[in-house]
Design a protein around this motif. Structure first.
Motif: not given
Length: 200
Positions: A99, A122, A124-126, A128-132, A156
């Protein structure tokens, strides 16, 4: 790098770019005799074999807290010198490092895919939701050297693309992760014997 406070790892570099062979984890016929993959792994062995777990952990924290990507490489390799229970405690810090940003995010993610039992959830969550990636302020003169050419957006995207590659290529032959596992299985890279049974 040796003038920085990296605890027991401060002498890992000994005047040579000993982190560079860890970027690909494969032997190169053109490697100089003074520094190469075998010597880098040997230096890591000497440092970790000569110190207790507490000092190894302290050093890994210092390596990961640095904004430069080079110490991060040493830290993730050194994590395999820890007993499994201690290594598991590093998992949140490795995700946190992602991060904060690291040019070697693909290598960090490869390690997490091995040691974090919840990696796929984790990941799959990224997806689905993105990462910054949130880089801390840094002088432009130091930025490129410490973080590579990518800005926050590029860093990212690199994390997301690396996760996709790891999920799509779960066999051990894929890239840096495959090279790491082959080094472990061939005993060329010694890991802690109280480590994950799958890698011992």
């Amino acid at each position: 790098m040796s003038e920085l406070d990296f605890g027991i790892f401060k002498d890992f570099w000994n005047g040579h770019p000993n982190h560079l062979p860890l970027m690909g984890l494969h032997n190169d016929n053109n490697e100089p005799a003074e520094w190469n993959l075998n010597k880098s792994l040997e230096r890591l062995d000497i440092i970790c074999d000569g110190n207790d777990q507490g000092l190894i952990i302290e050093g890994i924290h210092k390596l990961l807290n640095n904004e430069d990507w080079r110490p991060h490489l040493v830290a993730i390799m050194a994590s395999f010198k820890l007993e499994q229970t201690e290594q598991k405690k590093l998992i949140p810090e490795l995700w946190n490092r992602l991060e904060k940003g690291s040019w070697i995010s693909p290598q960090i993610l490869s390690v997490l895919s091995i040691i974090d039992s919840e990696f796929e959830i984790k990941a799959e969550e990224i997806l689905n939701n993105g990462f910054k990636v949130n880089f801390s302020p840094m002088e432009m003169a130091k930025y490129h050297s410490s973080r590579g050419p990518e800005g926050s957006k590029g860093a990212s995207e690199k994390v997301i693309n690396s996760i996709k590659s790891l999920l799509e290529n779960k066999n051990d032959d894929f890239g840096w992760k495959g090279n790491l596992i082959r080094l472990i299985e061939s005993k060329k890279f010694k890991i802690n014997t109280k480590h994950n049974n799958e890698l011992s």
